[in-house]
Design a protein around this motif. Structure first.
Motif, PDB file in Angstrom:
ATOM      1  N   ARG A   4      -5.979   1.014   3.598  1.00  0.00           N
ATOM      2  CA  ARG A   4      -5.553  -0.309   4.091  1.00  0.00           C
ATOM      3  C   ARG A   4      -6.727  -1.289   4.061  1.00  0.00           C
ATOM      4  O   ARG A   4      -6.547  -2.471   3.735  1.00  0.00           O
ATOM      5  CB  ARG A   4      -4.981  -0.174   5.498  1.00  0.00           C
ATOM      6  N   ALA A  36      -7.255  -2.438   0.518  1.00  0.00           N
ATOM      7  CA  ALA A  36      -6.263  -3.455   0.147  1.00  0.00           C
ATOM      8  C   ALA A  36      -6.646  -4.816   0.717  1.00  0.00           C
ATOM      9  O   ALA A  36      -6.525  -5.846   0.045  1.00  0.00           O
ATOM     10  CB  ALA A  36      -4.880  -3.036   0.631  1.00  0.00           C
ATOM     11  N   ALA A  84      -0.554   5.523   3.805  1.00  0.00           N
ATOM     12  CA  ALA A  84      -1.910   5.060   3.522  1.00  0.00           C
ATOM     13  C   ALA A  84      -2.784   5.199   4.758  1.00  0.00           C
ATOM     14  O   ALA A  84      -2.383   4.840   5.864  1.00  0.00           O
ATOM     15  CB  ALA A  84      -1.879   3.606   3.060  1.00  0.00           C
ATOM     16  N   VAL A 131       0.868  -1.179   0.000  1.00  0.00           N
ATOM     17  CA  VAL A 131       0.000   0.000   0.000  1.00  0.00           C
ATOM     18  C   VAL A 131       0.906   1.231   0.000  1.00  0.00           C
ATOM     19  O   VAL A 131       2.070   1.162   0.408  1.00  0.00           O
ATOM     20  CB  VAL A 131      -0.936   0.017   1.233  1.00  0.00           C
TER      21      VAL A 131
END
Length: 574
Positions: A459, A462, A454, A450
């Motif tokens: 997160r 992801a 981030a 990431v």
């Protein structure tokens, strides 16, 4: 059944997986095993299966390899294969065994006068489909031969039932004259399809069956896995069992996946079945719940056991708000119960105390144990010092009075892929990236990056992408995945989440529900496992605990670990 059914599915799922996850080939299977009967020295408990096993042991045609009891399929939709028989040049035949008197009536099989809810032919065909699915998922690059099916009724005469619905059947007479020709009836199952020159499929079957016949236990999976009850232990584990009765204090250590908890379960089952009053204490609530679901009795987290004694003695009120207790409150309670035990006020019924994850106990826990096992009470400790709990990594040694008279160390890795375990050990030891990443490690340890800085939303996005990609790949189901935060229970981003995308989350100590993702902290998941583990919240690691915590997190995976973080965070793995 078409010829194409016996070939691997094309590896196109990886191209369809959404970003940021991209599928990779799973770990290569083991090489072909030695020809033989597996297991060799342990007859099945089932009467019918034992009869066929003994027939194979008395005569095994040259080149044949036979496995007893394979569990295939996904966690809550599993099938059991009584026998898988690999015949050179022909293929593999799966055999469903039914003991007792089998009678064919109105197109159905009856067993000992009762109609079978699921017909034997349906059972073995379902097992065949589950095996094909498992082979495709775990070993997509391996070609395998025809997989046929047959039945065995070892206590029924075959005078009137030579073959039914195209399925060859081994009857009592076939087992009586197995070498003279009874075994040849299995050859009738094959239709003559092509046989691959590459024998990797034998290694794949052996890997599914498991080296040394240690089926995956019920731990951290589903309660249905408890049906795979008694395990044939490894020679290493059996050596420990033979020494236990003569040892008042014993320590059993081993790396992740070496079978410590399996051994503890086998020992608890044996002692409790013999009427020995056995108390099993664990560090976490999650592993205690899993052991209980697997059939172990009198199993408690050590502090909850102490709390029950405190309430029984009136030291703590029944309605005390323990959910809001601080560490100091718990310490005060443990001290009070220790004093109670030292004064003879505690329970006196226990003869043996087994402790799982001993390395995580703090000083107050050890003081409690010392008071509990005063005298001749036997104490056997199971754990791995390399996984010692993070908040007291510098202390909490075993007290002198409880130090073991003997130490056994298990070495065989029965869970974690060797390359992943090696990487975890390097991370724990701080060796750094001196060794290059191998192709095998590349398959079992995936890194998802990431951007630096981030935020929580990025997160989480992801994480959702990784979960979606895994499920789109078709290799695992949702309940095969654990999402583990490297933060504490208070700081974890997972704490406030009820779902990842459309998939509900459950905590490590919740009852399992089909289709749920396990989501918790690494520390609370100690002792558990999943085929796939996703590690997240690497930014919440501190220099003090990161090596040990990453070691524990990586080694929860039995097949693949996916780590999500920034480039700097992922560098902690090197």
């Amino acid at each position: 059944m078409s010829t194409s059914e016996n070939q691997p599915a094309p590896p196109a799922a990886a191209e369809r997986a959404p970003a940021p996850y991209r599928a990779q080939n799973p770990i290569a299977p083991l090489g072909p095993p030695a020809e033989g009967l597996y297991p060799q020295g342990h007859a099945p408990d089932d009467r019918g299966e034992s009869a066929l096993w003994r027939a194979f042991r008395s005569f095994r045609p040259a080149g044949w390899t036979i496995w007893h009891h394979l569990v295939v399929g996904r966690s809550l939709d599993q099938a059991e294969i009584d026998f898988a028989v690999a015949v050179p040049g022909r293929g593999v035949v799966l055999v469903e065994v039914k003991a007792g008197q089998m009678v064919r009536r109105d197109g159905l099989w009856w067993q000992n006068g009762a109609a079978l809810e699921r017909q034997p032919g349906e059972q073995v065909e379902r097992a065949r489909r589950a095996l094909l699915q498992t082979l495709r998922r775990r070993f997509p690059g391996v070609y395998f031969p025809e997989i046929a099916v047959a039945l065995c009724f070892p206590e029924t005469s075959g005078a009137t039932y030579p073959q039914v619905a195209g399925l060859p059947i081994l009857f009592r007479e076939d087992l009586m004259w197995f070498e003279a020709g009874g075994h040849a009836r299995l050859m009738q199952a094959f239709t003559g399809r092509a046989y691959p020159t590459d024998r990797s499929f034998l290694g794949a079957l052996h890997a599914i069956w498991g080296p040394d016949w240690v089926p995956m236990p019920a731990l951290s999976r589903s309660p249905q896995r408890a049906e795979v009850a008694w395990r044939q232990l490894t020679p290493e584990q059996l050596t420990v069992l033979t020494c236990l009765d003569d040892s008042r204090r014993l320590l059993i250590e081993g790396p992740p996946g070496s079978g410590k908890t399996i051994l503890l379960m086998a020992l608890a089952e044996r002692l409790q079945s013999e009427g020995v009053q056995t108390l099993v204490l664990t560090f976490t609530r999650a592993i205690a719940a899993e052991l209980a679901r697997a059939g172990v009795r009198s199993v408690f987290p050590v502090r909850e056991w102490a709390l029950a004694q405190a309430r029984r003695a009136g030291v703590v009120a029944a309605d005390a708000p323990v959910e809001s207790w601080t560490a100091a409150d718990w310490g005060e309670m443990l001290t009070a119960v220790t004093a109670l035990l030292q004064g003879g006020g505690g329970p006196q019924k226990w003869e043996v105390v087994l402790v799982d994850e001993y390395q995580d106990l703090g000083p107050a826990d050890w003081a409690l144990l010392e008071a509990l096992v005063l005298g001749e009470l036997r104490l056997w400790l199971f754990g791995d010092d390399a996984q010692r709990a993070l908040w007291h990594a510098q202390g909490a040694e075993v007290p002198p009075a409880l130090r073991p008279g003997g130490v056994f160390r298990l070495h065989a890795g029965l869970r974690c892929p060797a390359a992943l375990l090696e990487r975890a050990q390097r991370v724990r030891g701080g060796a750094g990236g001196a060794a290059p990443v191998s192709a095998t490690e590349d398959a079992c340890l995936l890194r998802v990056t990431v951007p630096e800085g981030a935020d929580d939303a990025a997160r989480l996005a992801a994480l959702e992408g990784v979960v979606d990609g895994l499920l789109a790949e078709g290799v695992v189901a949702a309940d095969d995945i654990a999402v583990l935060s490297c933060g504490s229970l208070a700081s974890s981003r997972l704490r406030a989440l009820a779902a990842v995308g459309p998939r509900p989350l459950r905590r490590a100590d919740d009852d399992p529900r089909p289709g749920d993702l396990l989501a918790d902290t690494v520390l609370r998941a100690k002792g558990l496992e999943r085929p796939v583990v996703i590690l997240t919240d690497l930014d919440l690691l501190s220099p003090y605990n990161r090596a040990r915590l990453l070691y524990v997190g990586l080694t929860r995976a039995s097949w693949r670990c996916v780590v999500i973080g920034t480039a700097a965070e992922l560098a902690l793995l090197d």
